[in-house]
Write a protein that holds these residues in place. Structure first.
Motif, mmCIF file in Angstrom:
data_model
loop_
_atom_site.group_PDB
_atom_site.id
_atom_site.type_symbol
_atom_site.label_atom_id
_atom_site.label_comp_id
_atom_site.label_asym_id
_atom_site.label_seq_id
_atom_site.Cartn_x
_atom_site.Cartn_y
_atom_site.Cartn_z
ATOM 1 N N GLY A 68 6.548 -23.462 4.256
ATOM 2 C CA GLY A 68 5.852 -22.199 3.748
ATOM 3 C C GLY A 68 6.374 -21.118 4.611
ATOM 4 O O GLY A 68 6.985 -21.357 5.642
ATOM 5 N N SER A 69 6.983 -20.019 3.431
ATOM 6 C CA SER A 69 7.522 -19.094 4.855
ATOM 7 C C SER A 69 6.053 -18.064 3.939
ATOM 8 O O SER A 69 6.377 -16.737 5.419
ATOM 9 C CB SER A 69 8.554 -18.083 3.917
ATOM 10 O OG SER A 69 8.374 -17.981 2.852
ATOM 11 N N ILE A 70 5.133 -18.093 4.028
ATOM 12 C CA ILE A 70 4.003 -16.930 3.697
ATOM 13 C C ILE A 70 2.733 -17.524 4.311
ATOM 14 O O ILE A 70 2.089 -19.200 3.545
ATOM 15 C CB ILE A 70 3.951 -16.297 2.440
ATOM 16 C CG1 ILE A 70 4.688 -14.900 1.667
ATOM 17 C CG2 ILE A 70 2.556 -15.484 2.338
ATOM 18 C CD1 ILE A 70 4.712 -15.095 0.435
ATOM 19 N N ALA A 89 7.719 -16.826 9.616
ATOM 20 C CA ALA A 89 7.049 -16.290 9.495
ATOM 21 C C ALA A 89 7.556 -14.700 8.068
ATOM 22 O O ALA A 89 7.719 -14.540 9.049
ATOM 23 C CB ALA A 89 5.551 -16.317 8.802
ATOM 24 N N ASP A 90 8.030 -15.134 7.152
ATOM 25 C CA ASP A 90 7.704 -13.959 6.571
ATOM 26 C C ASP A 90 6.588 -13.296 6.253
ATOM 27 O O ASP A 90 6.746 -11.780 6.092
ATOM 28 C CB ASP A 90 8.805 -13.978 4.903
ATOM 29 C CG ASP A 90 10.162 -14.566 4.952
ATOM 30 O OD1 ASP A 90 10.552 -14.854 6.348
ATOM 31 O OD2 ASP A 90 10.459 -15.187 4.002
ATOM 32 N N LEU A 91 5.773 -13.283 5.834
ATOM 33 C CA LEU A 91 4.389 -12.475 5.571
ATOM 34 C C LEU A 91 3.000 -13.579 6.449
ATOM 35 O O LEU A 91 3.545 -15.058 6.100
ATOM 36 C CB LEU A 91 4.043 -12.369 4.201
ATOM 37 C CG LEU A 91 3.124 -11.360 3.969
ATOM 38 C CD1 LEU A 91 3.348 -9.862 4.692
ATOM 39 C CD2 LEU A 91 2.968 -12.107 2.692
ATOM 40 N N VAL A 92 2.610 -12.665 7.060
ATOM 41 C CA VAL A 92 1.149 -13.304 7.693
ATOM 42 C C VAL A 92 0.700 -12.509 7.095
ATOM 43 O O VAL A 92 -0.049 -11.082 7.328
ATOM 44 C CB VAL A 92 0.514 -13.374 9.395
ATOM 45 C CG1 VAL A 92 -0.566 -13.759 9.525
ATOM 46 C CG2 VAL A 92 2.060 -14.444 9.779
ATOM 47 N N VAL A 93 -1.125 -12.736 6.617
ATOM 48 C CA VAL A 93 -2.254 -12.612 5.749
ATOM 49 C C VAL A 93 -3.305 -13.369 6.767
ATOM 50 O O VAL A 93 -3.454 -14.722 6.158
ATOM 51 C CB VAL A 93 -2.119 -12.662 4.467
ATOM 52 C CG1 VAL A 93 -3.477 -11.966 4.537
ATOM 53 C CG2 VAL A 93 -1.341 -11.916 3.859
#
Length: 239
Positions: free
Chosen positions: A156-158, A184-188
């Motif tokens: 995954g990239s998120i 990662a493209d995005l981390v939440v």
């Protein structure tokens, strides 16, 4: 590099029905876990979610992970998602940590060798001899470290994480969190821990009652959120 959003929420709400009894008739009353959210995320962002219990953080992560869908509104996600919302989720408690890693490896049909993955799990989890003991005997921190070490198989990239991140010890965070943050493209991340939030995040979203109270840089939002929570705690103690 495109600056187009990779995640967009437009007037997104998630509601559930709860029964209410009036006389002899039972009716359904709607309660919002998330209400009218309009947000967008771009590549490179590291987002933290804060808010009291029941604010909507876990629902937001489930929405991001594809576990839930909006009751209304438009939700668009343009990348694959790797999520960990439950410590030891999917692990077989009677198997050892190493056996769980092997099982997950074969189910994933990964394109790396078992030996390479096994070395990765040994290094990242830092469980040493405990890796050959049943997962049922692990502490929450140990389970989280094993789970974290196996994320290499979760494509995954998120990346989406819940409160379990907070149980990781400081040394483990220093050795392992940079890998995901780097690729990662995005981390939440949702957490109550300032240490975890500052380790993982640059920006925060403050949720209350399923709505956004404030969003922005962590150094702006976090002090105001902490001040509000502390004031509420003091008021509650005076009652």
């Amino acid at each position: 590099m495109s600056d187009d959003p990779i995640v967009e929420l437009k007037d997104v709400s998630v509601e559930y029905k709860r029964p209410m009894v009036f006389g002899r008739k039972e009716r359904a009353s709607a309660k919002y876990a998330l209400k009218d959210l309009t947000l967008s995320f771009r590549r490179g962002q590291r987002i933290g979610l804060v808010g009291p219990n029941g604010a909507g953080k876990t629902t937001f992560l489930k929405l991001m992970s594809g576990v839930m869908t909006p009751s209304r509104g438009e939700f668009t996600i343009k990348r694959s998602v790797a999520s960990v919302l439950d410590i030891a989720g999917g692990m077989v408690q009677g198997l050892t940590g190493r056996e769980n890693a092997r099982l997950k490896y074969y189910l994933s049909k990964a394109d790396l060798s078992w030996r390479d993955f096994e070395k990765h799990v040994e290094e990242v989890s830092a469980l040493e001899g405990k890796l050959d003991e049943p997962v049922a005997s692990y502490s929450s921190g140990m389970k989280a470290r094993l789970d974290r070490s196996m994320l290499r198989l979760t494509r995954g990239s998120i990346y989406v994480f819940d409160e379990w991140v907070a149980v990781l010890d400081a040394d483990f965070e220093r050795r392992s969190s940079g890998g995901i943050k780097a690729v990662a493209d995005l981390v939440v991340v949702a957490s109550h821990s300032e240490k975890v939030l500052r380790s993982w995040c640059d920006e925060l979203i403050w949720l209350e009652g399923g709505e956004v109270v404030e969003s922005g840089g962590i150094d702006d939002v976090l002090p105001r959120y902490q001040k509000e929570i502390n004031q509420r705690a003091k008021a509650a103690n005076r009652r």
